[in-house]
Design a protein around this motif. Sequence first.
Motif, PDB file in Angstrom:
ATOM      1  N   GLN A  56       0.779  -1.186  -0.124  1.00 43.38           N
ATOM      2  CA  GLN A  56      -0.141  -0.003  -0.061  1.00 43.38           C
ATOM      3  C   GLN A  56       0.766   1.352   0.003  1.00 43.38           C
ATOM      4  O   GLN A  56       0.431   2.108  -0.007  1.00 43.38           O
ATOM      5  N   ASN A  57       2.005   1.151  -0.141  1.00 48.35           N
ATOM      6  CA  ASN A  57       2.954   2.233  -0.026  1.00 48.35           C
ATOM      7  C   ASN A  57       2.846   3.151  -1.370  1.00 48.35           C
ATOM      8  O   ASN A  57       2.770   4.673  -1.117  1.00 48.35           O
ATOM      9  N   GLU A  58       2.666   2.866  -2.521  1.00 49.35           N
ATOM     10  CA  GLU A  58       2.407   3.461  -3.394  1.00 49.35           C
ATOM     11  C   GLU A  58       0.711   4.255  -3.118  1.00 49.35           C
ATOM     12  O   GLU A  58       0.782   5.674  -3.637  1.00 49.35           O
ATOM     13  N   LEU A  59      -0.056   3.611  -2.749  1.00 47.83           N
ATOM     14  CA  LEU A  59      -1.422   4.559  -2.581  1.00 47.83           C
ATOM     15  C   LEU A  59      -1.153   5.491  -1.475  1.00 47.83           C
ATOM     16  O   LEU A  59      -1.615   6.507  -1.852  1.00 47.83           O
ATOM     17  N   LEU A  60      -0.514   4.968  -0.392  1.00 49.50           N
ATOM     18  CA  LEU A  60      -0.117   6.085   0.596  1.00 49.50           C
ATOM     19  C   LEU A  60       0.546   7.300   0.126  1.00 49.50           C
ATOM     20  O   LEU A  60       0.462   8.420   0.637  1.00 49.50           O
ATOM     21  N   ASN A  61       1.692   7.064  -0.704  1.00 54.71           N
ATOM     22  CA  ASN A  61       2.476   8.032  -1.315  1.00 54.71           C
ATOM     23  C   ASN A  61       1.917   9.140  -1.945  1.00 54.71           C
ATOM     24  O   ASN A  61       1.722  10.359  -1.922  1.00 54.71           O
ATOM     25  N   LYS A  62       0.643   8.406  -2.699  1.00 57.91           N
ATOM     26  CA  LYS A  62       0.008   9.320  -3.674  1.00 57.91           C
ATOM     27  C   LYS A  62      -0.813  10.213  -2.836  1.00 57.91           C
ATOM     28  O   LYS A  62      -1.093  11.182  -3.048  1.00 57.91           O
ATOM     29  N   ALA A  63      -1.553   9.542  -1.843  1.00 56.97           N
ATOM     30  CA  ALA A  63      -2.421  10.278  -0.858  1.00 56.97           C
ATOM     31  C   ALA A  63      -1.531  11.288  -0.336  1.00 56.97           C
ATOM     32  O   ALA A  63      -2.242  12.622   0.131  1.00 56.97           O
ATOM     33  N   ALA A  64      -0.545  11.107   0.355  1.00 54.42           N
ATOM     34  CA  ALA A  64       0.384  12.018   1.014  1.00 54.42           C
ATOM     35  C   ALA A  64       0.610  13.304   0.375  1.00 54.42           C
ATOM     36  O   ALA A  64       0.844  14.436   0.927  1.00 54.42           O
ATOM     37  N   LYS A  65       0.353  13.343  -1.189  1.00 52.48           N
ATOM     38  CA  LYS A  65       0.552  14.600  -1.920  1.00 52.48           C
ATOM     39  C   LYS A  65      -0.475  15.480  -1.792  1.00 52.48           C
ATOM     40  O   LYS A  65      -0.503  16.732  -2.116  1.00 52.48           O
ATOM     41  N   PHE A  66      -1.695  15.185  -1.249  1.00 48.01           N
ATOM     42  CA  PHE A  66      -2.969  15.826  -1.600  1.00 48.01           C
ATOM     43  C   PHE A  66      -3.241  16.002   0.008  1.00 48.01           C
ATOM     44  O   PHE A  66      -4.162  16.836   0.168  1.00 48.01           O
ATOM     45  N   ALA A  67      -2.922  15.417   0.953  1.00 51.51           N
ATOM     46  CA  ALA A  67      -3.557  15.354   2.329  1.00 51.51           C
ATOM     47  C   ALA A  67      -2.379  15.010   3.269  1.00 51.51           C
ATOM     48  O   ALA A  67      -1.458  14.330   3.071  1.00 51.51           O
ATOM     49  N   HIS A  68      -2.682  15.346   4.544  1.00 55.90           N
ATOM     50  CA  HIS A  68      -1.670  14.894   5.518  1.00 55.90           C
ATOM     51  C   HIS A  68      -2.116  13.492   6.080  1.00 55.90           C
ATOM     52  O   HIS A  68      -3.377  13.233   6.189  1.00 55.90           O
TER      53      HIS A  68
END
Length: 327
Positions: free
Chosen positions: A87-99
């Motif tokens: 899930q690292n890729e998903l979390l990394n993408k999310a971290a660009k738009f939210a904390h």
Amino acid sequence: MTVGCGSSKQSKSSSAQTRPSVAYVTNGVAAFWVIAKSGVNQAGEDFDADVSVLMPSDISDQKRMIEDLITKGTDGFAVSPIDPDNQNELLNKAAKFAHVITHDGDAPNSDRECYIGMDNYLAGRMCGELVAQALPEGGKIALFIGRVEQDNARRRRQGLIDELLGRSEDSSRFDPPDAEIKEGKWHIVGTYTDQFDRVKGKANAEDAMSRHSDLAGMVGLFEYNPPLMLEAISQAGKLGKIQVIGFDEADETLQGIVDGHVYGTIVQNPYEYGYQSVRVLAGLSRGQTLAELEIPESGFLNIPATQIRRDNVDEFWTKKKQILGEK
């Protein structure tokens, strides 16, 4: 993943939001998370944030929830990753738009900003201490857990094994879950997984007793495992003959300690997991730094585990009921 509907984290932090939107995403559905929800709701009031709690049924459901949060422009969310390595890729993408922060179980190789929870490896060793006290002569034991892919599951299982076998502390060690472990006075007959399927969880306990008539102990490493173990043991007429050691604070587990059918359990502090997650996310959304929010440089806000036995179960259970507003 579609992320075009969200605004960037940088623009959010610079917009001086007065009431941030914060979400708390669990790794499943359990009473444990109901306690965490109480902490989330209280922190929402204390830190003036709009909060929501999402409980996925599986990894695909968790992925959908995270994508929806980004699309809705949620300011930040705390997640307990079901399968962090994948899930690292998903979390990394999310971290660009939210904390993004993690709780309960970590994803240390992702771009999450911090982890809130206990040291699961050390908690596993604490559980191992209970097993050794319950079974001073050793013997055959079986381990039960939802899934070993989760960071918290892998670490607490390994801590338990290392403590029993008298090993040095090394949270990177990993004994294959499909292998029996025989060393000294201990024989760990296997690690049974159920993928959060309660029917499977009970069947696993029944299977372990069927395969090993001389089974001395059962250890449940997720909140719902000890109650399922107790149910299976009771129906087999072996209450008091098989030592039960658990994790977390299900009412059935606590009652088992009171009744003498469970030796002890390792409890976390899910209320604080929820409360601290909202506190940190609300602060980050308003432009505060991790240092200002009193997060250690390691990025790990430690909320220690506690051993519960018969001598302190009543006090603990009373506090739990107070948190949930129960009599």
